[in-house]
Design a protein around this motif. Structure first.
Motif, PDB file in Angstrom:
ATOM      1  N   ASP A   1     -45.216 -50.591 -32.497  1.00  0.00           N
ATOM      2  CA  ASP A   1     -46.407 -51.096 -33.192  1.00  0.00           C
ATOM      3  C   ASP A   1     -46.093 -51.475 -34.635  1.00  0.00           C
ATOM      4  OD1 ASP A   1     -48.506 -50.979 -31.180  1.00  0.00           O
ATOM      5  OD2 ASP A   1     -48.229 -48.820 -31.225  1.00  0.00           O
ATOM      6  N   ALA A   2     -45.365 -50.611 -35.342  1.00  0.00           N
ATOM      7  CA  ALA A   2     -45.024 -50.912 -36.731  1.00  0.00           C
ATOM      8  C   ALA A   2     -44.098 -52.125 -36.811  1.00  0.00           C
ATOM      9  CB  ALA A   2     -44.367 -49.703 -37.381  1.00  0.00           C
ATOM     10  N   THR A   3     -43.139 -52.225 -35.867  1.00  0.00           N
ATOM     11  CA  THR A   3     -42.211 -53.355 -35.869  1.00  0.00           C
ATOM     12  C   THR A   3     -42.936 -54.662 -35.593  1.00  0.00           C
ATOM     13  OG1 THR A   3     -40.455 -51.898 -35.072  1.00  0.00           O
ATOM     14  CG2 THR A   3     -40.092 -54.261 -34.865  1.00  0.00           C
ATOM     15  N   LEU A   4     -43.891 -54.617 -34.660  1.00  0.00           N
ATOM     16  CA  LEU A   4     -44.660 -55.823 -34.349  1.00  0.00           C
ATOM     17  C   LEU A   4     -45.514 -56.247 -35.543  1.00  0.00           C
ATOM     18  CD1 LEU A   4     -45.677 -57.980 -32.403  1.00  0.00           C
ATOM     19  CD2 LEU A   4     -47.294 -56.288 -31.484  1.00  0.00           C
ATOM     20  N   GLN A   5     -46.106 -55.274 -36.210  1.00  0.00           N
ATOM     21  CA  GLN A   5     -46.921 -55.594 -37.377  1.00  0.00           C
ATOM     22  C   GLN A   5     -46.077 -56.243 -38.477  1.00  0.00           C
ATOM     23  OE1 GLN A   5     -48.991 -52.204 -38.987  1.00  0.00           O
ATOM     24  NE2 GLN A   5     -50.076 -53.400 -40.520  1.00  0.00           N
ATOM     25  N   LYS A   6     -44.884 -55.707 -38.702  1.00  0.00           N
ATOM     26  CA  LYS A   6     -43.990 -56.276 -39.708  1.00  0.00           C
ATOM     27  C   LYS A   6     -43.528 -57.666 -39.290  1.00  0.00           C
ATOM     28  CE  LYS A   6     -39.735 -55.310 -42.247  1.00  0.00           C
ATOM     29  NZ  LYS A   6     -38.576 -54.387 -42.412  1.00  0.00           N
ATOM     30  N   TRP A   7     -43.243 -57.839 -38.016  1.00  0.00           N
ATOM     31  CA  TRP A   7     -42.812 -59.145 -37.490  1.00  0.00           C
ATOM     32  C   TRP A   7     -43.872 -60.204 -37.782  1.00  0.00           C
ATOM     33  CZ3 TRP A   7     -42.005 -60.034 -31.489  1.00  0.00           C
ATOM     34  CH2 TRP A   7     -41.399 -61.285 -31.279  1.00  0.00           C
ATOM     35  N   ARG A   8     -45.127 -59.851 -37.500  1.00  0.00           N
ATOM     36  CA  ARG A   8     -46.213 -60.793 -37.756  1.00  0.00           C
ATOM     37  C   ARG A   8     -46.375 -61.044 -39.256  1.00  0.00           C
ATOM     38  NH1 ARG A   8     -49.915 -58.089 -33.485  1.00  0.00           N
ATOM     39  NH2 ARG A   8     -49.686 -59.477 -31.692  1.00  0.00           N
ATOM     40  N   GLY A   9     -46.302 -59.973 -40.044  1.00  0.00           N
ATOM     41  CA  GLY A   9     -46.524 -60.118 -41.471  1.00  0.00           C
ATOM     42  C   GLY A   9     -45.466 -60.949 -42.157  1.00  0.00           C
ATOM     43  N   GLU A  10     -44.203 -60.814 -41.761  1.00  0.00           N
ATOM     44  CA  GLU A  10     -43.107 -61.521 -42.420  1.00  0.00           C
ATOM     45  C   GLU A  10     -42.791 -62.858 -41.762  1.00  0.00           C
ATOM     46  OE1 GLU A  10     -39.815 -58.873 -42.612  1.00  0.00           O
ATOM     47  OE2 GLU A  10     -40.803 -57.506 -44.018  1.00  0.00           O
ATOM     48  N   GLY A  11     -43.278 -63.055 -40.556  1.00  0.00           N
ATOM     49  CA  GLY A  11     -43.046 -64.322 -39.882  1.00  0.00           C
ATOM     50  C   GLY A  11     -41.687 -64.462 -39.246  1.00  0.00           C
ATOM     51  N   GLN A  12     -40.890 -63.420 -39.282  1.00  0.00           N
ATOM     52  CA  GLN A  12     -39.575 -63.452 -38.646  1.00  0.00           C
ATOM     53  C   GLN A  12     -39.169 -62.028 -38.286  1.00  0.00           C
ATOM     54  OE1 GLN A  12     -36.581 -64.922 -41.308  1.00  0.00           O
ATOM     55  NE2 GLN A  12     -37.011 -63.413 -42.892  1.00  0.00           N
ATOM     56  N   ILE A  13     -38.166 -61.918 -37.421  1.00  0.00           N
ATOM     57  CA  ILE A  13     -37.718 -60.593 -36.994  1.00  0.00           C
ATOM     58  C   ILE A  13     -36.955 -59.903 -38.121  1.00  0.00           C
ATOM     59  CG2 ILE A  13     -37.554 -61.380 -34.602  1.00  0.00           C
ATOM     60  CD1 ILE A  13     -34.490 -61.349 -34.931  1.00  0.00           C
ATOM     61  N   ASP A  14     -36.827 -58.603 -37.999  1.00  0.00           N
ATOM     62  CA  ASP A  14     -36.044 -57.810 -38.958  1.00  0.00           C
ATOM     63  C   ASP A  14     -34.566 -57.968 -38.580  1.00  0.00           C
ATOM     64  OD1 ASP A  14     -34.795 -55.880 -40.488  1.00  0.00           O
ATOM     65  OD2 ASP A  14     -36.395 -54.403 -40.246  1.00  0.00           O
ATOM     66  N   LYS A  15     -33.917 -58.951 -39.177  1.00  0.00           N
ATOM     67  CA  LYS A  15     -32.552 -59.279 -38.775  1.00  0.00           C
ATOM     68  C   LYS A  15     -31.538 -58.174 -39.080  1.00  0.00           C
ATOM     69  CE  LYS A  15     -33.091 -64.282 -38.718  1.00  0.00           C
ATOM     70  NZ  LYS A  15     -32.574 -65.587 -39.216  1.00  0.00           N
ATOM     71  N   PRO A  16     -31.634 -57.473 -40.210  1.00  0.00           N
ATOM     72  CA  PRO A  16     -30.682 -56.371 -40.439  1.00  0.00           C
ATOM     73  C   PRO A  16     -30.754 -55.294 -39.359  1.00  0.00           C
ATOM     74  CG  PRO A  16     -31.710 -57.003 -42.498  1.00  0.00           C
ATOM     75  CD  PRO A  16     -32.437 -57.745 -41.420  1.00  0.00           C
ATOM     76  N   ARG A  17     -31.961 -54.942 -38.945  1.00  0.00           N
ATOM     77  CA  ARG A  17     -32.096 -53.940 -37.882  1.00  0.00           C
ATOM     78  C   ARG A  17     -31.550 -54.468 -36.564  1.00  0.00           C
ATOM     79  NH1 ARG A  17     -37.857 -51.669 -36.997  1.00  0.00           N
ATOM     80  NH2 ARG A  17     -36.687 -50.580 -35.372  1.00  0.00           N
ATOM     81  N   ALA A  18     -31.895 -55.718 -36.239  1.00  0.00           N
ATOM     82  CA  ALA A  18     -31.415 -56.297 -34.983  1.00  0.00           C
ATOM     83  C   ALA A  18     -29.895 -56.407 -34.995  1.00  0.00           C
ATOM     84  CB  ALA A  18     -32.063 -57.657 -34.754  1.00  0.00           C
ATOM     85  N   ARG A  19     -29.331 -56.766 -36.136  1.00  0.00           N
ATOM     86  CA  ARG A  19     -27.871 -56.876 -36.225  1.00  0.00           C
ATOM     87  C   ARG A  19     -27.227 -55.496 -36.008  1.00  0.00           C
ATOM     88  NH1 ARG A  19     -23.800 -60.084 -38.343  1.00  0.00           N
ATOM     89  NH2 ARG A  19     -21.987 -58.891 -39.059  1.00  0.00           N
ATOM     90  N   HIS A  20     -27.838 -54.467 -36.582  1.00  0.00           N
ATOM     91  CA  HIS A  20     -27.296 -53.119 -36.415  1.00  0.00           C
ATOM     92  C   HIS A  20     -27.267 -52.734 -34.932  1.00  0.00           C
ATOM     93  CE1 HIS A  20     -26.453 -48.896 -37.152  1.00  0.00           C
ATOM     94  NE2 HIS A  20     -27.489 -48.586 -36.398  1.00  0.00           N
ATOM     95  N   VAL A  21     -28.337 -53.038 -34.216  1.00  0.00           N
ATOM     96  CA  VAL A  21     -28.368 -52.730 -32.782  1.00  0.00           C
ATOM     97  C   VAL A  21     -27.306 -53.544 -32.053  1.00  0.00           C
ATOM     98  CG1 VAL A  21     -29.752 -52.895 -30.675  1.00  0.00           C
ATOM     99  CG2 VAL A  21     -30.790 -52.038 -32.793  1.00  0.00           C
ATOM    100  N   ALA A  22     -27.186 -54.804 -32.387  1.00  0.00           N
ATOM    101  CA  ALA A  22     -26.189 -55.654 -31.732  1.00  0.00           C
ATOM    102  C   ALA A  22     -24.780 -55.114 -31.957  1.00  0.00           C
ATOM    103  CB  ALA A  22     -26.302 -57.085 -32.254  1.00  0.00           C
ATOM    104  N   GLU A  23     -24.525 -54.577 -33.130  1.00  0.00           N
ATOM    105  CA  GLU A  23     -23.196 -54.037 -33.429  1.00  0.00           C
ATOM    106  C   GLU A  23     -22.907 -52.760 -32.637  1.00  0.00           C
ATOM    107  OE1 GLU A  23     -23.551 -53.593 -37.618  1.00  0.00           O
ATOM    108  OE2 GLU A  23     -22.724 -55.581 -38.076  1.00  0.00           O
ATOM    109  N   GLN A  24     -23.956 -52.080 -32.173  1.00  0.00           N
ATOM    110  CA  GLN A  24     -23.762 -50.839 -31.418  1.00  0.00           C
ATOM    111  C   GLN A  24     -23.570 -51.062 -29.919  1.00  0.00           C
ATOM    112  OE1 GLN A  24     -23.481 -48.014 -33.287  1.00  0.00           O
ATOM    113  NE2 GLN A  24     -23.764 -49.511 -34.933  1.00  0.00           N
ATOM    114  N   VAL A  25     -23.786 -52.270 -29.445  1.00  0.00           N
ATOM    115  CA  VAL A  25     -23.634 -52.542 -28.012  1.00  0.00           C
ATOM    116  C   VAL A  25     -22.170 -52.338 -27.617  1.00  0.00           C
ATOM    117  CG1 VAL A  25     -23.795 -54.310 -26.211  1.00  0.00           C
ATOM    118  CG2 VAL A  25     -25.556 -54.161 -27.989  1.00  0.00           C
ATOM    119  N   ARG A  26     -21.955 -51.612 -26.550  1.00  0.00           N
ATOM    120  CA  ARG A  26     -20.597 -51.288 -26.122  1.00  0.00           C
ATOM    121  C   ARG A  26     -20.200 -52.058 -24.870  1.00  0.00           C
ATOM    122  NH1 ARG A  26     -20.687 -44.638 -26.891  1.00  0.00           N
ATOM    123  NH2 ARG A  26     -21.226 -44.662 -29.117  1.00  0.00           N
TER     124      ARG A  26
END
Length: 435
Positions: free
Chosen positions: A385-410
């Motif tokens: 819910d908080a992530t969706l609210q921020k996504w709407r408010g900023e108009g784009q995804i949280d790229k630093p967080r998404a990049r961090h998850v992408a870097e953890q993929v094994r």
């Protein structure tokens, strides 16, 4: 005449009591800078040096004088003893301690026995805990401490004992204990620093196993309640992303990690005085509150929280969740558990399951998500819910967080990772309008 004698005797008694209190006050008065505690003897209140009292109580010439004495405390009846081997004993029976995180009822044992010896400022001894119940065996361990004028540092190690026995001590009212078959052993190391109150608790579990709770049936029933299954393959990007975002060691651990049970708390940093001209926001950021630290729950434990009603006491819920998490490791196993989790996970706005979320956010089935889309959906799982609210408010995804998850993929190739990170960096996903 008799009345006069009684008055005299009463006066002498009061005078003697005051004199004793004054002597005690002088003898136990804290030195400058010494850790002190306020005590009251009748109408007289005064400060005593805690290290001085501890040295007195454990002194070889004084401790035998305490033998046989019993005191009523908030924990239970505490009795002092002295053995033929010149070892001091302190027992509490029955003994109880209120731990709000574990429930409304106190943790209670039939007997707590502590032996103590002191060598200058080093303290050490053994401890034995007899749980409630005739069939329970003792928990045994050792403790030691170091006393200074300002602090007392303590550490204790409790030997391996059946995990089921630990559960009976900590959460005896947990209904699952009536039907769960619990295997394995657990030991414990704990440290405590007084008077600041910092502590750490580090358990170690070996061969933990659980059966008899019917966890798999609960899982399948709950997963099916969210509608159409996404039917994701094991190598689906959303599956990989969920593991990276929530539990990177999911495929390595046995459903639990001892670190999730560990607790620690550091003393609060003193409040920083606000200099003139410094904004309040900056000063508040300079303060550090004493809050318990704890590792994030495993994905198995998060599944348990989705299929079970919540408990009002967080530590009791965590111990219950671990039982189901360990049983879920055996059946249905890793792959099915992950699939079921994604089929029932919350994704914001009341959305339930990956299929509904994929169609809502990207207007396509979950199996057809692009890698960057899947990573972003996995990123949302932490706090949808908080992530969706921020996504709407900023108009784009949280790229630093998404990049961090992408870097953890094994278990992907270098080429796949480069493409994945490029896709996240170039993502221009628009959040759907609020309903």
């Amino acid at each position: 005449m008799l009345r006069f004698v009684l008055y005299v005797l009463a006066a002498l008694g009061v005078t003697a009591a005051i004199a004793i209190a004054l002597i005690v006050k002088l003898a136990l008065a804290p030195a400058q800078g010494e850790w002190s505690q306020r005590v009251s003897v009748g109408p007289v209140g005064f400060d005593v040096g805690v290290p001085t009292v501890l040295r007195l109580v454990t002194a070889s010439w004084f401790a035998p004088q305490m033998a046989g004495r019993t005191f009523d405390t908030r924990y239970g009846k505490v009795r002092f003893g002295w053995t033929e081997a010149n070892v001091q004993e302190v027992s509490c029976e029955p003994c109880s301690l209120n731990v709000p995180e574990l429930g409304d009822k106190p943790v209670q044992v039939e007997r707590l026995l502590l032996t103590a010896r002191r060598d200058v400022d080093a303290l050490f001894g053994n401890l034995r805990i007899t749980p409630a119940g005739a069939t329970a065996s003792e928990l045994r361990g050792r403790w030691n401490g170091r006393l200074t004028q300002k602090t007392l540092s303590l550490s204790a190690d409790i030997d391996d004992a059946p995990i089921g026995q630990w559960y009976q001590v900590l959460v005896p009212a947990l209904p699952e204990l009536q039907r769960a078959r619990i295997g394995g052993t657990a030991s414990l190391r704990a440290t405590l620093m007084l008077p600041e109150g910092s502590f750490s608790v580090q358990p170690r579990l070996v061969m933990f196993s659980v059966d008899g709770l019917g966890a798999e049936g609960l899982l399948e029933s709950r997963a099916g309640s969210c509608g159409v299954s996404a039917r994701l393959a094991g190598d689906a990007w959303l599956m990989r992303g969920a593991v990276a975002a929530l539990d990177a060691d999911f495929f390595q651990h046995a459903g639990y990690e001892s670190a999730t049970l560990a607790r620690s708390q550091a003393p609060a940093t003193p409040t920083v005085a606000q200099p003139s001209g410094v904004k309040a926001e900056k000063v508040s950021a300079m303060r550090t509150l004493a809050t318990p630290t704890q590792a994030a729950p495993t994905l198995n434990e998060q599944v348990a929280r989705l299929i079970l009603p919540p408990l009002p006491h967080p530590a009791a819920q965590q111990l219950r969740d671990m039982l189901y998490a360990v049983e879920l490791e055996r059946a249905p196993g890793k792959q099915r558990l992950l699939q079921a989790y994604l089929d029932m996970a919350p994704w914001g706005e009341g959305l339930c399951g990956a299929e509904a979320a994929a169609r809502r956010y990207f207007k396509r089935p979950a199996r057809q998500l692009e890698p960057a889309q899947a990573i972003w959906m996995a990123t949302m799982l932490r706090d949808p819910d908080a992530t969706l609210q921020k996504w709407r408010g900023e108009g784009q995804i949280d790229k630093p967080r998404a990049r961090h998850v992408a870097e953890q993929v094994r278990e992907i190739t270098n080429g796949q990772r480069v493409a994945l990170l490029r896709g996240v960096a170039n993502a221009r996903f628009t959040a759907p309008a609020a309903p």
